[in-house]
Structure formats: C-alpha cells, structure tokens
Design a protein around this motif. Sequence first.
Motif, PDB file in Angstrom:
ATOM      1  N   MET A   1       6.251  38.633  15.646  1.00  0.00           N
ATOM      2  CA  MET A   1       6.450  37.947  14.391  1.00  0.00           C
ATOM      3  C   MET A   1       5.091  37.529  13.836  1.00  0.00           C
ATOM      4  N   GLU A   2       5.078  37.312  12.533  1.00  0.00           N
ATOM      5  CA  GLU A   2       3.827  36.880  11.890  1.00  0.00           C
ATOM      6  C   GLU A   2       4.090  35.726  10.932  1.00  0.00           C
ATOM      7  N   ILE A   3       3.104  34.866  10.829  1.00  0.00           N
ATOM      8  CA  ILE A   3       3.132  33.746   9.897  1.00  0.00           C
ATOM      9  C   ILE A   3       1.881  33.856   9.044  1.00  0.00           C
ATOM     10  N   THR A   4       2.031  33.719   7.727  1.00  0.00           N
ATOM     11  CA  THR A   4       0.862  33.686   6.854  1.00  0.00           C
ATOM     12  C   THR A   4       0.827  32.343   6.151  1.00  0.00           C
ATOM     13  N   GLY A   5      -0.372  31.858   5.928  1.00  0.00           N
ATOM     14  CA  GLY A   5      -0.535  30.584   5.252  1.00  0.00           C
ATOM     15  C   GLY A   5      -1.968  30.104   5.319  1.00  0.00           C
ATOM     16  N   VAL A  59      -4.778  32.725   6.494  1.00  0.00           N
ATOM     17  CA  VAL A  59      -4.727  33.522   7.707  1.00  0.00           C
ATOM     18  C   VAL A  59      -3.354  34.141   7.912  1.00  0.00           C
ATOM     19  N   LYS A  60      -3.334  35.161   8.754  1.00  0.00           N
ATOM     20  CA  LYS A  60      -2.099  35.762   9.246  1.00  0.00           C
ATOM     21  C   LYS A  60      -2.142  35.615  10.761  1.00  0.00           C
ATOM     22  N   VAL A  61      -1.120  34.946  11.326  1.00  0.00           N
ATOM     23  CA  VAL A  61      -1.087  34.664  12.756  1.00  0.00           C
ATOM     24  C   VAL A  61       0.085  35.398  13.389  1.00  0.00           C
ATOM     25  N   SER A  62      -0.199  36.168  14.427  1.00  0.00           N
ATOM     26  CA  SER A  62       0.856  36.821  15.201  1.00  0.00           C
ATOM     27  C   SER A  62       1.327  35.824  16.253  1.00  0.00           C
ATOM     28  N   ILE A  63       2.648  35.640  16.331  1.00  0.00           N
ATOM     29  CA  ILE A  63       3.190  34.579  17.184  1.00  0.00           C
ATOM     30  C   ILE A  63       4.325  35.086  18.066  1.00  0.00           C
ATOM     31  N   ASN A  64       4.605  34.299  19.094  1.00  0.00           N
ATOM     32  CA  ASN A  64       5.808  34.432  19.913  1.00  0.00           C
ATOM     33  C   ASN A  64       6.506  33.081  19.891  1.00  0.00           C
ATOM     34  N   LEU A  65       7.832  33.091  19.824  1.00  0.00           N
ATOM     35  CA  LEU A  65       8.608  31.861  19.938  1.00  0.00           C
ATOM     36  C   LEU A  65       8.902  31.640  21.415  1.00  0.00           C
ATOM     37  N   ARG A  66       8.689  30.422  21.876  1.00  0.00           N
ATOM     38  CA  ARG A  66       8.931  30.077  23.280  1.00  0.00           C
ATOM     39  C   ARG A  66       9.966  28.960  23.347  1.00  0.00           C
ATOM     40  N   ARG A  87      -2.715  36.222  18.184  1.00  0.00           N
ATOM     41  CA  ARG A  87      -3.711  36.920  17.373  1.00  0.00           C
ATOM     42  C   ARG A  87      -3.800  36.199  16.038  1.00  0.00           C
ATOM     43  N   ILE A  88      -5.004  36.194  15.442  1.00  0.00           N
ATOM     44  CA  ILE A  88      -5.198  35.582  14.132  1.00  0.00           C
ATOM     45  C   ILE A  88      -6.215  36.415  13.368  1.00  0.00           C
ATOM     46  N   GLU A  89      -5.975  36.568  12.070  1.00  0.00           N
ATOM     47  CA  GLU A  89      -6.911  37.302  11.221  1.00  0.00           C
ATOM     48  C   GLU A  89      -6.876  36.714   9.822  1.00  0.00           C
ATOM     49  N   VAL A  90      -7.926  36.967   9.072  1.00  0.00           N
ATOM     50  CA  VAL A  90      -7.982  36.507   7.691  1.00  0.00           C
ATOM     51  C   VAL A  90      -6.935  37.268   6.897  1.00  0.00           C
ATOM     52  N   ALA A  91      -6.133  36.540   6.120  1.00  0.00           N
ATOM     53  CA  ALA A  91      -5.089  37.176   5.317  1.00  0.00           C
ATOM     54  C   ALA A  91      -5.702  37.762   4.067  1.00  0.00           C
ATOM     55  N   GLN A  92      -5.252  38.961   3.696  1.00  0.00           N
ATOM     56  CA  GLN A  92      -5.706  39.584   2.455  1.00  0.00           C
ATOM     57  C   GLN A  92      -4.838  39.073   1.328  1.00  0.00           C
ATOM     58  N   ALA A  93      -5.452  38.830   0.189  1.00  0.00           N
ATOM     59  CA  ALA A  93      -4.690  38.410  -0.984  1.00  0.00           C
ATOM     60  C   ALA A  93      -3.780  39.542  -1.409  1.00  0.00           C
ATOM     61  N   GLU A  94      -2.587  39.188  -1.906  1.00  0.00           N
ATOM     62  CA  GLU A  94      -1.642  40.209  -2.342  1.00  0.00           C
ATOM     63  C   GLU A  94      -2.236  41.032  -3.470  1.00  0.00           C
ATOM     64  N   GLY A  95      -1.980  42.327  -3.427  1.00  0.00           N
ATOM     65  CA  GLY A  95      -2.462  43.209  -4.486  1.00  0.00           C
ATOM     66  C   GLY A  95      -3.869  43.723  -4.259  1.00  0.00           C
ATOM     67  N   THR A  96      -4.555  43.222  -3.225  1.00  0.00           N
ATOM     68  CA  THR A  96      -5.913  43.694  -2.988  1.00  0.00           C
ATOM     69  C   THR A  96      -6.015  44.546  -1.727  1.00  0.00           C
ATOM     70  N   SER A  97      -4.877  44.873  -1.140  1.00  0.00           N
ATOM     71  CA  SER A  97      -4.938  45.685   0.068  1.00  0.00           C
ATOM     72  C   SER A  97      -5.401  47.092  -0.293  1.00  0.00           C
ATOM     73  N   GLU A  98      -6.282  47.594   0.526  1.00  0.00           N
ATOM     74  CA  GLU A  98      -6.824  48.921   0.274  1.00  0.00           C
ATOM     75  C   GLU A  98      -5.885  49.970   0.834  1.00  0.00           C
ATOM     76  N   ILE A  99      -5.782  51.065   0.135  1.00  0.00           N
ATOM     77  CA  ILE A  99      -5.004  52.193   0.625  1.00  0.00           C
ATOM     78  C   ILE A  99      -5.953  53.036   1.462  1.00  0.00           C
ATOM     79  N   PRO A 100      -5.596  53.297   2.726  1.00  0.00           N
ATOM     80  CA  PRO A 100      -6.508  54.075   3.552  1.00  0.00           C
ATOM     81  C   PRO A 100      -6.667  55.479   2.991  1.00  0.00           C
ATOM     82  N   PRO A 101      -7.871  56.041   3.126  1.00  0.00           N
ATOM     83  CA  PRO A 101      -8.088  57.385   2.601  1.00  0.00           C
ATOM     84  C   PRO A 101      -7.226  58.392   3.349  1.00  0.00           C
ATOM     85  N   MET A 102      -6.807  59.419   2.626  1.00  0.00           N
ATOM     86  CA  MET A 102      -5.998  60.464   3.249  1.00  0.00           C
ATOM     87  C   MET A 102      -6.890  61.384   4.056  1.00  0.00           C
TER      88      MET A 102
END
Length: 124
Positions: A1-5, A59-66, A87-102
């Motif tokens: 699961m993930e939590i963003t905020g 941030v975007k945090v990957s979590i487990n419920l215990r 796990r934790i990472e900086v959250a990307q703003a919506e609409g700014t995610s890059e499309i990986p090159p083909m």
Amino acid sequence: MEITGKIKKIDETKTYGASGFRKREMVVTTNEQYPQMLLIEFVQDKCDLLNNYAVGQDVKVSINLRGREWINPQGEAVYFNSIQGWRIEVAQAEGTSEIPPMAPVDNFETTSNIDDSEPDDLPF
C-alpha cells in the motif's frame, strides 16, 4: 500500500530495551478532501530512510498495516494497529510525471500471409 501527502512531523530515532530495538515516527498529512494525519513508524534499519527528508516535503510512503493482540490483566483481548513504513520517496506533482522513452524498434521486413482469394466473411 502507499500513502501520499505532506510531512507534518519527523521524530528522532528512539532505542528500546537491551536488544537495541530502534523506532522512528513521522506524521504525514494526506492530500484528500478530508485530510488525515497518519502516524507512520519506521523500525530498525528503516529509521535511516527519514534522514534525507524534512517537514513540508510531499512524499509517497510504501507501508504495511500491522495488527497485534494483547491480553490485558483481566483476561480480555485488546487489539492494536500500526502503520509501518518501509520505503519513502519524493512525490511527483500530478501532471508532471514523465513518460519513459520507448525502446527502439528494429527495422524488419513485413510479409503478408493473407490469402486474398478467399472472401472476408467477418461482419465488420
């Protein structure tokens, strides 16, 4: 699961008992219509993941419920829940995610295996 905020609070690492169990807590305020302030705990080697983050960051945090059961002195079962980050990472703003090159497509010769002598009986 993930939590963003947004990070509201980051505590210092605390050590418990003779075994040296480590725990570090943070509070994340979710980005929803009704924001929630969620306490997320990081344990043992995961405590160090918070070293590079600060209050106010998105941030975007990957979590487990215990969940745990404890039998109190009266013999009644009591239940506790916790949110544990792994796990934790900086959250990307919506609409700014890059499309990986083909991946490049190799040039290849196409050949037709269709026999045009038979009628096409498909309804479309």
